[in-house]
Design an enzyme around this catalytic site. Structure first.
Site, PDB file in Angstrom:
ATOM      1  N   ARG A 111       0.817  -1.222   0.000  1.00 56.13           N
ATOM      2  CA  ARG A 111       0.000   0.000   0.000  1.00 56.13           C
ATOM      3  C   ARG A 111       0.849   1.271   0.000  1.00 56.13           C
ATOM      4  NH1 ARG A 111      -4.192  -1.649   4.651  1.00 56.13           N
ATOM      5  NH2 ARG A 111      -5.673  -2.830   3.409  1.00 56.13           N
ATOM      6  N   CYS A 150      -9.554  -0.486   6.515  1.00 55.58           N
ATOM      7  CA  CYS A 150     -10.932  -0.075   6.795  1.00 55.58           C
ATOM      8  C   CYS A 150     -11.030   1.087   7.787  1.00 55.58           C
ATOM      9  CB  CYS A 150     -11.761  -1.255   7.287  1.00 55.58           C
ATOM     10  SG  CYS A 150     -10.922  -2.353   8.426  1.00 55.58           S
ATOM     11  N   GLN A 176     -13.132  -0.865  16.940  1.00 56.16           N
ATOM     12  CA  GLN A 176     -13.230  -1.644  15.714  1.00 56.16           C
ATOM     13  C   GLN A 176     -13.947  -2.978  15.920  1.00 56.16           C
ATOM     14  OE1 GLN A 176      -8.891   0.018  14.352  1.00 56.16           O
ATOM     15  NE2 GLN A 176      -9.635  -1.801  13.280  1.00 56.16           N
ATOM     16  N   GLU A 202      -2.168  -1.761  13.230  1.00 58.12           N
ATOM     17  CA  GLU A 202      -3.252  -0.881  12.802  1.00 58.12           C
ATOM     18  C   GLU A 202      -2.932   0.612  12.965  1.00 58.12           C
ATOM     19  OE1 GLU A 202      -5.625  -2.413  11.410  1.00 58.12           O
ATOM     20  OE2 GLU A 202      -7.446  -1.227  11.504  1.00 58.12           O
ATOM     21  N   HIS A 242     -16.894   0.058  12.165  1.00 61.89           N
ATOM     22  CA  HIS A 242     -15.829   0.685  12.954  1.00 61.89           C
ATOM     23  C   HIS A 242     -16.269   2.115  13.312  1.00 61.89           C
ATOM     24  CE1 HIS A 242     -13.381  -2.693  12.139  1.00 61.89           C
ATOM     25  NE2 HIS A 242     -12.467  -2.175  11.369  1.00 61.89           N
TER      26      HIS A 242
END
Ligand code: 11C
Length: 344
Positions: A111, A150, A176, A202, A242
């Site tokens: 990413r 997300c 979450q 995260e 979330h």
């Protein structure tokens, strides 16, 4: 125009959501499913422990799951949606791109690579042009586009709406849902009646992905946004949705009313899966709520509420459906953007 598509990692929690969103779809037709070696050769009905809230589409149920390798996917498939575990994605996704396939991937590998567009279409559709850089640098016939994590997708559109006031620093704390952890999360009894103040890597993802998404692409390279982002991430016993608490400091003073107006009027797109409005603003003190608001816009919209001025800047809450807007729906939307921009 109908594009034949495949799903890599089709039996997992996000893979199942992808199938739910792709069958039916106005532009895409599912023509290939892959999963781990233990599922390969079995019918999808047998291989998947189907858990999403609608039946398995009949034509998909009878399809045979293939091994996750380029030779398993028919040549006339133009677009692959990937929800592979990141370690598997890191290994095999480049092979698919070399073999000429275009990937819209939810997997977290790559990413942050400089030549990989990380895209939320309503926020930074122009970053898709990084694919020209990717083609030059990697020599792939195919291409790779990623959607963010997300939790990142939940709050970054609200920041994009506030960017006109000059973003300086952001603090975000997440609550979450367990479906973010895939099957193991949903089925694990350890999470029930518990709240866990830690989710793998995260926090780092929220801090880095948000700066890339809000960065500027000049046609040759991407400059990350200089906004400082600090995140703390927590798991709570909710199935889907979330919820995030956000504090934003801006260069220009911003009132709660200005912020609400900026979020409410933030533009959506005309892609088939893009909701309108993108951001729903609530003024009730108990909204947004995971169960009530996660299905707004078919699970593709974001709910914001609790907007107020605080000693630490503007404060608000936001919520999105983590496996739809935050994962499968995000990949489908990127696929629609690829189609609209002539990459398929
Ligand atoms: C969770 N956000 O809730 C994670 C799952 O980077 O795509 C998604 C991980 C990712 O546990």
């Amino acid at each position: 125009m109908t594009v034949r598509v495949g799903v890599l990692g089709a039996t997992g929690a996000v893979g199942q959501r992808l199938i739910q969103l792709l069958d039916p779809h106005p532009s895409f037709e599912i023509a290939a499913l892959t999963a781990s070696d233990s599922s390969a050769g079995r019918s999808y009905r047998d291989a998947a422990k189907w858990r999403v809230d609608s039946p398995i589409p009949a034509d998909v149920a009878d399809m045979t799951v293939q091994a996750t390798e380029p030779n398993s996917v028919p040549d006339d498939v133009d677009l692959l949606f990937s929800s592979l575990p990141s370690s598997v994605g890191a290994e095999v996704e480049p092979d698919f791109c070399k073999a000429g396939y275009v990937l819209s991937s939810n997997s977290s590998n790559a990413r942050m690579d400089a030549d990989v567009p990380l895209v939320i279409p309503e926020v930074n559709a122009d970053h898709l042009d990084l694919l020209e850089v990717q083609r030059d640098e990697r020599g792939w016939d195919g291409a790779m586009v990623k959607n963010p994590n997300c939790s990142t997708i939940t709050f970054v559109p609200t920041l994009a709406a506030l960017a006109q006031f000059g973003l300086e620093s952001v603090h975000v704390s997440t609550l979450q849902a367990v479906s973010g952890a895939g099957y193991d999360g949903v089925t694990s009894m350890e999470i029930i009646d518990n709240a866990i103040p830690h989710i793998g890597s995260e926090e780092d993802k929220l801090e880095t992905e948000s700066r890339k998404l809000l960065g500027e692409f000049d046609g040759a390279s991407l400059t990350e946004n200089s906004v400082e982002v600090a995140a703390s991430c927590n798991r709570i016993p909710t199935i889907d949705g979330h919820l995030e608490n956000v504090w934003v400091e801006t260069e220009e003073e911003i009132s709660a009313d200005d912020a609400a107006a900026a979020m409410e009027s933030y533009p959506s797109l005309e892609l088939p899966s893009s909701p309108d409005p993108l951001i729903h603003v609530f003024s009730e003190p108990d909204r947004p709520q995971p169960r009530m608001d996660r299905t707004l816009g078919g699970g593709m919209a974001i709910a914001a509420g609790g907007i107020r001025e605080s000693p630490f800047g503007l404060q608000y809450n936001c919520l999105a459906h983590n496996t739809i807007r935050g994962a499968a729906g995000a990949s489908v939307l990127n696929g629609e953007l690829l189609l609209e921009n002539g990459y398929l």
